[in-house]
Design an enzyme around this catalytic site. Structure first.
Site, PDB file in Angstrom:
ATOM      1  N   GLY A   1       0.788  -1.235   0.000  1.00 19.28           N
ATOM      2  CA  GLY A   1       0.000   0.000   0.000  1.00 19.28           C
ATOM      3  C   GLY A   1       0.813   1.275   0.000  1.00 19.28           C
ATOM      4  O   GLY A   1       0.329   2.326   0.446  1.00 19.28           O
TER       5      GLY A   1
ATOM      6  N   HIS B   1       1.359   0.707 -12.941  1.00 22.95           N
ATOM      7  CA  HIS B   1       2.151  -0.494 -13.251  1.00 22.95           C
ATOM      8  C   HIS B   1       3.631  -0.108 -13.278  1.00 22.95           C
ATOM      9  O   HIS B   1       3.988   0.930 -13.836  1.00 22.95           O
ATOM     10  CB  HIS B   1       1.716  -1.073 -14.602  1.00 22.95           C
ATOM     11  CG  HIS B   1       2.456  -2.319 -14.951  1.00 22.95           C
ATOM     12  ND1 HIS B   1       2.186  -3.534 -14.335  1.00 22.95           N
ATOM     13  CD2 HIS B   1       3.487  -2.545 -15.808  1.00 22.95           C
ATOM     14  CE1 HIS B   1       3.017  -4.447 -14.813  1.00 22.95           C
ATOM     15  NE2 HIS B   1       3.814  -3.874 -15.714  1.00 22.95           N
TER      16      HIS B   1
ATOM     17  N   GLN C   1       9.095   7.003  -8.037  1.00 22.09           N
ATOM     18  CA  GLN C   1       8.452   7.709  -9.157  1.00 22.09           C
ATOM     19  C   GLN C   1       6.948   7.433  -9.166  1.00 22.09           C
ATOM     20  O   GLN C   1       6.141   8.304  -9.486  1.00 22.09           O
ATOM     21  CB  GLN C   1       9.059   7.256 -10.497  1.00 22.09           C
ATOM     22  CG  GLN C   1      10.562   7.432 -10.591  1.00 22.09           C
ATOM     23  CD  GLN C   1      10.977   8.879 -10.417  1.00 22.09           C
ATOM     24  OE1 GLN C   1      10.370   9.766 -10.976  1.00 22.09           O
ATOM     25  NE2 GLN C   1      11.992   9.097  -9.614  1.00 22.09           N
TER      26      GLN C   1
END
Ligand code: GAR
Length: 219
Positions: free
Chosen positions: A15, A112, A176
């Site tokens: 998470g 992703h 990122q």
């Protein structure tokens, strides 16, 4: 788009992206708020972030539902009950049916850890290292029927460094991810996303003008 976009965040694990979204949405001027977190694992460590932020959590496990359709129907019912506008998959490691994706079409996004369309699926960092790519990164995209496909909203790149292992690369890519996921949500909430077929145009976003080379030239 609504003044305050109502988000559901779906998780299965650590998470950390949920945490990044919680932090971003905590700002008074952020145009979205998380109204619920759903986990398909009752022991997902990420649930603690939601609990700490007083966000309603729900565990809907595939094992306690009689079939996949019921599992998804339960999620949809709960999200509609909370008047969710946008579903954010954040490390939600379960395939979603065409039925579910159709129901939430253009209202469901995913993060992703690769530069899609490269390296869909699992073990992406190991596969990127083995492939010898010099850059990898992460992608936030709208969800379509096939796994890890759909219109790309934003990507960030990360160089692959000599000696990188999957873990070290994952750590840099995750940093990122934590930047671009809140940004994508903000743009959607601000109504800045325009679709040109299956391509996304972000109004008001500046294109980066630099060129990145890895390895860099040495004299
Ligand atoms: C993230 O790296 C996310 O991009 C990836 O799972 C990780 C979850 O981390 N998602 C996928 O691979 C989806 N195909 P987190 O639980 O710390 O946010």
């Amino acid at each position: 788009m609504s003044a305050e976009l109502r988000l559901a965040v779906l998780i299965s694990g650590q998470g950390s992206n949920l945490r990044a979204l919680i932090d971003a949405t905590a700002a008074d001027d952020f145009p979205a708020k998380i109204v619920m977190v759903i986990s398909n694992k009752d022991d997902a460590p990420g649930l603690k972030h939601a609990e700490a932020a007083d966000i309603s959590t729900l565990i809907i496990s595939r094992n306690t539902c009689s079939n996949h359709a019921d599992f998804e129907a339960e999620m949809t019912k709960a999200m509609e009950h909370h008047n969710v506008h946008l579903v954010c998959l954040a490390g939600f490691m379960t395939l979603l049916s065409n039925h579910f994706v159709t129901h939430w079409y253009n209202r469901i996004i995913n993060i992703h850890p690769s530069l899609l369309p490269a390296f869909k699926g699992l073990d992406v960092h190991e596969r990127a290292i083995n492939a010898g790519v010099k850059f990898t990164g992460c992608t936030v995209h709208y969800v379509r029927f096939k796994m890890d496909t759909g219109p790309i909203i934003i990507q960030a790149i990360t160089p692959v460094i000599t000696g990188d292992k999957a873990d070290s690369l994952a750590t840099r890519v995750l940093k990122q991810e934590h930047i671009i996921y809140p940004l994508a949500v903000k743009w959607i909430a601000e109504g800045r996303i325009l679709m040109d077929g299956e391509r996304v145009i972000v109004s008001g976003a500046e294109p980066p003008m630099g060129v990145l080379i890895n390895p860099e030239q040495c004299l």
